[in-house]
Design a protein around this motif. Sequence first.
Motif, short mmCIF file in Angstrom:
data_model
loop_
_atom_site.label_atom_id
_atom_site.label_comp_id
_atom_site.label_asym_id
_atom_site.label_seq_id
_atom_site.Cartn_x
_atom_site.Cartn_y
_atom_site.Cartn_z
N SER A 299 41.06 51.59 28.06
CA SER A 299 40.84 50.55 29.15
C SER A 299 41.30 49.08 28.69
N GLY B 258 39.18 54.39 37.31
CA GLY B 258 38.99 52.77 37.69
C GLY B 258 38.38 51.99 36.46
N SER C 140 40.96 48.58 33.39
CA SER C 140 41.30 47.30 33.91
C SER C 140 42.47 46.50 33.67
N GLU D 66 36.27 53.91 43.23
CA GLU D 66 36.31 53.37 41.91
C GLU D 66 37.70 52.82 41.60
N ASN E 253 38.46 49.05 41.65
CA ASN E 253 38.27 48.12 40.56
C ASN E 253 39.65 47.87 39.80
N VAL F 146 41.90 45.76 40.08
CA VAL F 146 42.19 44.33 40.37
C VAL F 146 43.65 43.91 40.20
N TYR G 188 39.43 49.34 50.36
CA TYR G 188 39.81 48.62 49.08
C TYR G 188 39.84 47.27 49.32
N ASP H 273 39.86 44.48 47.06
CA ASP H 273 40.21 43.63 45.87
C ASP H 273 41.58 43.71 45.35
#
Length: 417
Positions: free
Chosen positions: A143, A166, A169, A188, A191, A193, A212, A214
Motif C-alpha cells: 500500500s 482500495g 493509496s 472501495e 478510495n 484518490v 465514485y 473522489d
Amino acid sequence: MGRRAVAVSAVLFFVQCLWILWLSRAEPDPAVAAMEEAEREALYLAVQGFVGNQWDGRSLFPDPCGWTPIQGVSCDVYGGRWYIAAIDVGPVLDNSLKCSTEAELSPHLFELKHLRSLSLFRCFTDQSVAGGASLYQDWQKLSGSLETLEFRSNAGLRGGIPPGLGLLSNLQSLVLVENSLTGQLPPELGNLVRLRRLSLAGNQLSGQIPAYNDWNELLILDLSRNSLSGPLPPSILSMSALLKLDLSSNQLNGQLPVAKQGSLTLLDLRNNNFSGLAGLAGMAALQYLLLSDNPLRANLAELGLENLRNLIALDLSSTGLRGEIPETIAKLRRLRFVALNDNDLSGRVPKSLEDLPELNALYLSGNHLRGELEFSEEFYARMRRRFACRNNAELCYRARAGSRQVAPPAGVRRCWN
C-alpha cells in the motif's frame, strides 16, 4: 631537466595505475551498492512463482540490480541499498520472463516493500476449473509503494476485483484488461484518490457503477466490454480532470446525465441501452462523440451539437434519431467522420455539409431523407465509398450533363424530372 621531468611523469603514471587497480579490487561500499539478502531471495521466489521452480535465479542472476540484470526487473536505490522497483512479466521480447502453465502470485512478491510497478501479460492462461489465479492477495503490504498495477490478457485470472485494492493509496494506474474477472465493481476503489487511469475493459463484470466521488485526478476511465447495467451516476460526468470515458458494449440504461466539466475529449457509449440525453452543451472540449446503438429517440436538432466546436467524429447511427439534419452541423469545422445512418431522419440533406474542410466520411443510409442531393461532383470524387446514402426511398441525385462523375452515390436513384 628534460630527463628528470620524464622520470617524474613515469612515476606519476605508475602510481595512478596502482590506484586504479586498487579501486577495481576493492570491495564495494555496502551502504551504497549492497542489496539486502532478504530482498534478493524474495525476488527469486516471486519470479519462480511466475516462471516455474526450474528457473535458477541464484545462479543465473547473482546480482540482479548490478552486472547480471533480469529482463523485466528494474531496481532503485532507497537508503543507500538496492530494492526491486518494477516487475514486468509476459511474452513481449525474446528474453522476457514468460509464465509457466502453473504460474501463481507468490506470497514472496508482497515482501518487495519498494515495488512501484507490477505488470503481467498473458501470464495466467489456465481456464480449467482447478487452474487459474485470483486477485485476492495481501495487497495491503504494497500500500505504501505500488503506483502501477496491470494484468492484461490473462484468461485464467478469475473471480472478483477484491476490495483490498482500495488500500493501495499511492496507485495511479490500475489496468485489468481482457481477463476473466466477474462480479461487481467494489465501492472501495473510490478510495484510490491518486488514480489517473482505470481500465477494466474486456471482462465479465456486472451490476451498477458505484457513485465514485473522489477521483479528482482521473484522466482515463475505460469500463467497456463488460455486462454493467443500471444508470450512469452523475458523478462520472462531473470529474473535473477526465479526458476519456469509454463505457461501450455494456447494458447501461436511463438518461445520460448533464456533463458538468469541459475537459472530456472522448465519450464512447456505443452498444448500451441509454434512452435519452440530458444535454451535451457542457462538453465544449469533446472531440469524439460515439453513441451508436442506443435507443435515444431524440430530435437531432435539439441535441445542442452546434456547441461542440472541437468535434472530430460523430457517431449517432442506430439511435432512433428523428427530425431533420440541421444546417448548424456545418459549423463544426473540424468534423472528419459523421455517421447518422439507420435512424428515422427526414427532410433534405444540407448541401453545406460539403463545405466541411476535413470531412472524409459521411454515412446517411437507412433513413427517410428526401429530395435531391445537391453535392458537387468534386464532393463525390473526394468521398468515393466513404459517402453512403442507401435506403432512402425518396432521395435522388441528378447527373450533370456531359459530366464524367467518378461514381454516382451508390444505392441512390437518379432524378429524372
